[in-house]
Design an enzyme around this catalytic site. Sequence first.
Site, PDB file in Angstrom:
ATOM      1  N   GLU A   1     -26.267   9.478 -17.440  1.00  0.00           N
ATOM      2  CA  GLU A   1     -27.661   9.241 -17.051  1.00  0.00           C
ATOM      3  C   GLU A   1     -27.956   9.989 -15.753  1.00  0.00           C
ATOM      4  O   GLU A   1     -27.134  10.023 -14.840  1.00  0.00           O
ATOM      5  CB  GLU A   1     -27.888   7.741 -16.831  1.00  0.00           C
TER       6      GLU A   1
ATOM      7  N   TYR B   1     -40.180  -3.058 -18.032  1.00  0.00           N
ATOM      8  CA  TYR B   1     -39.076  -2.281 -17.484  1.00  0.00           C
ATOM      9  C   TYR B   1     -39.195  -0.818 -17.909  1.00  0.00           C
ATOM     10  O   TYR B   1     -39.500  -0.520 -19.063  1.00  0.00           O
ATOM     11  CB  TYR B   1     -37.716  -2.825 -17.979  1.00  0.00           C
TER      12      TYR B   1
ATOM     13  N   GLU C   1     -29.521   0.683 -25.629  1.00  0.00           N
ATOM     14  CA  GLU C   1     -28.758   0.235 -24.465  1.00  0.00           C
ATOM     15  C   GLU C   1     -29.061  -1.221 -24.124  1.00  0.00           C
ATOM     16  O   GLU C   1     -30.204  -1.662 -24.219  1.00  0.00           O
ATOM     17  CB  GLU C   1     -29.140   1.143 -23.295  1.00  0.00           C
TER      18      GLU C   1
ATOM     19  N   ARG D   1     -21.054   1.940 -20.392  1.00  0.00           N
ATOM     20  CA  ARG D   1     -21.910   2.434 -19.300  1.00  0.00           C
ATOM     21  C   ARG D   1     -21.426   2.053 -17.904  1.00  0.00           C
ATOM     22  O   ARG D   1     -22.147   2.222 -16.925  1.00  0.00           O
ATOM     23  CB  ARG D   1     -23.352   1.935 -19.511  1.00  0.00           C
TER      24      ARG D   1
ATOM     25  N   ARG E   1     -34.414   9.694 -22.540  1.00  0.00           N
ATOM     26  CA  ARG E   1     -34.635   8.263 -22.759  1.00  0.00           C
ATOM     27  C   ARG E   1     -36.133   8.014 -22.833  1.00  0.00           C
ATOM     28  O   ARG E   1     -36.893   8.529 -22.008  1.00  0.00           O
ATOM     29  CB  ARG E   1     -34.018   7.472 -21.596  1.00  0.00           C
TER      30      ARG E   1
ATOM     31  N   GLU F   1     -23.849  -1.260 -17.728  1.00  0.00           N
ATOM     32  CA  GLU F   1     -24.191  -0.788 -16.383  1.00  0.00           C
ATOM     33  C   GLU F   1     -23.966  -1.867 -15.327  1.00  0.00           C
ATOM     34  O   GLU F   1     -23.773  -1.551 -14.166  1.00  0.00           O
ATOM     35  CB  GLU F   1     -25.631  -0.264 -16.327  1.00  0.00           C
TER      36      GLU F   1
ATOM     37  N   HIS G   1     -32.714  -3.318 -21.907  1.00  0.00           N
ATOM     38  CA  HIS G   1     -32.569  -4.021 -20.622  1.00  0.00           C
ATOM     39  C   HIS G   1     -32.340  -5.526 -20.796  1.00  0.00           C
ATOM     40  O   HIS G   1     -33.002  -6.358 -20.148  1.00  0.00           O
ATOM     41  CB  HIS G   1     -33.783  -3.742 -19.720  1.00  0.00           C
TER      42      HIS G   1
ATOM     43  N   ASP H   1     -33.600   1.922 -23.652  1.00  0.00           N
ATOM     44  CA  ASP H   1     -32.960   0.818 -22.923  1.00  0.00           C
ATOM     45  C   ASP H   1     -33.728  -0.475 -23.183  1.00  0.00           C
ATOM     46  O   ASP H   1     -34.915  -0.581 -22.835  1.00  0.00           O
ATOM     47  CB  ASP H   1     -32.973   1.149 -21.419  1.00  0.00           C
TER      48      ASP H   1
ATOM     49  N   TRP I   1     -34.412 -10.120 -16.813  1.00  0.00           N
ATOM     50  CA  TRP I   1     -35.207  -8.939 -16.448  1.00  0.00           C
ATOM     51  C   TRP I   1     -34.502  -7.691 -16.896  1.00  0.00           C
ATOM     52  O   TRP I   1     -33.289  -7.602 -16.854  1.00  0.00           O
ATOM     53  CB  TRP I   1     -35.458  -8.874 -14.929  1.00  0.00           C
TER      54      TRP I   1
HETATM   55  O1  KDG Z   1     -30.734  -1.647 -10.196  1.00  0.00           O
HETATM   56  C1  KDG Z   1     -31.091  -1.785 -11.529  1.00  0.00           C
HETATM   57  C2  KDG Z   1     -31.271  -0.441 -12.188  1.00  0.00           C
HETATM   58  O2  KDG Z   1     -30.178   0.388 -11.928  1.00  0.00           O
HETATM   59  C3  KDG Z   1     -31.465  -0.570 -13.662  1.00  0.00           C
HETATM   60  O3  KDG Z   1     -32.592  -1.343 -13.917  1.00  0.00           O
HETATM   61  C4  KDG Z   1     -31.605   0.807 -14.287  1.00  0.00           C
HETATM   62  O4  KDG Z   1     -31.244  -0.091 -16.461  1.00  0.00           O
HETATM   63  C5  KDG Z   1     -31.232   0.844 -15.725  1.00  0.00           C
HETATM   64  C6  KDG Z   1     -30.865   2.146 -16.270  1.00  0.00           C
HETATM   65  O5  KDG Z   1     -30.480   2.180 -17.438  1.00  0.00           O
HETATM   66  O6  KDG Z   1     -30.912   3.127 -15.546  1.00  0.00           O
HETATM   67 MG    MG Z   2     -30.116   0.342 -18.235  1.00  0.00          MG
END
Ligand code: KDG
Ligand code: MG
Length: 403
Positions: A340, A160, A237, A284, A148, A263, A213, A211, A403
């Site tokens: 992951e 992030y 992602e 995920r 990644r 996730e 996010h 990602d 975020w």
């Molecule tokens: O607790 C939040 C994290 O697990 C997250 O920010 C991690 O986005 C994430 C990832 O893809 O691992």
């Molecule tokens: Mg993520």
Amino acid sequence: MLEIAAAKVVVCCPGRNFVTLKIETKDGLTGLGDATLNGRELAVASYLTDHVIPCLIGRDAHRIEDIWQFLYRGAYWRRGPVTMSAIAAVDVALWDIKGKAANLPLYQLLGGACREGAMVYGHANGRDVDETIANALRYKAQGYKAIRLQAGVPGLASTYGVSKDRYFYEPADADLPTENVWSSEKYLRSVPPLFEKAREALGWDVHLLHDIHHRLTPIEAGRLGKDLEPYRPFWLEDATPAENQANFRLIRQHTTTPLAVGEIFNSIWDCKQLIEEQLIDYIRATVVHAGGITHLRRIASFADLHNVRTGCHGATDLSPVTMAAALHFDLSVPNFGVQEYMRHTAETDAVFPHAYRFADGLMHPGEAPGLGVELDEALAATFPYQRAYLPVNRLEDGTLYNW
Ligand code: KDG
Ligand code: MG
């Protein structure tokens, strides 16, 4: 009958917070389940201690599905991250016990291995493109088949996925939420050059992931997906928040770049439309936040009908107990995609000694009965809970954002 005699919750902070459930049977078998919910740990600890454990005592640990249904339907209040993480912890601890009772590693009870190991992706990040690529080259040299890529965005103080440490990324970084500043325009300009240079440096024989996010609108995500098509990413992602699953239709109309999401999902209902309409390529959802192995298998079976593969979340806030559970799951589901893998700190690994191992880009859960993870309670007690929150984002004009 394997009667449940006792259960307790252990909260510890060997570098970061973890909530662990330990269930014991009358004849001395023990099972572990992870219940960590980053930034909201104590809510799940209380849910388990005050509302779940009293209902478990005296039940048959072998009746995993029945206990799952009891905790899900019986609460009346269904779903939600706190409830589903608590149910997950019970479910995984019971699978651990069942494996130990059968003297078999858990994946054998789930149907046996479908593959030699689970392909994992590591996290290469850096303050700029060059630093990210230098780190990605290190992962490649270690044998990773999937990496990644996250890089700092020119003009933004932080973003992030960019960590101070090369191998650990811990976003819950303060006693109260820190505030970051975000600009989608600056970010969107920064990602295509990252992928262009990454392909030049890393070649085409490695999968590259990214990602977002949850930070783009569907049309912005569609544009980024299209811009990245020449570099063939493995996935994009969390392109956009997924409460409204229909939003992904717009992204799909504009790009063939594969999409991964989920996730933060905690139930099959969070991804029903996404899977049914084939709006994503990878789901995920994880063992710990989506109701344990029992519920995640249901999601995976449903996804398989629609050509969606798994790609379980595996950040550092998912404890080694979840990592092990995920690997047993990954080995046994037919529609596995990727796992992951963010390494834990040495302190975390010492508190949770485990049988899983990494070799040549693949991970294997090992052959120990059950999950193959233990909890060193005496050591855990030396790392007391420390409140820690995830950051929040504001746009450059001060508007609170994702975020
Ligand atoms: O607790 C939040 C994290 O697990 C997250 O920010 C991690 O986005 C994430 C990832 O893809 O691992
Ligand atoms: Mg993520």
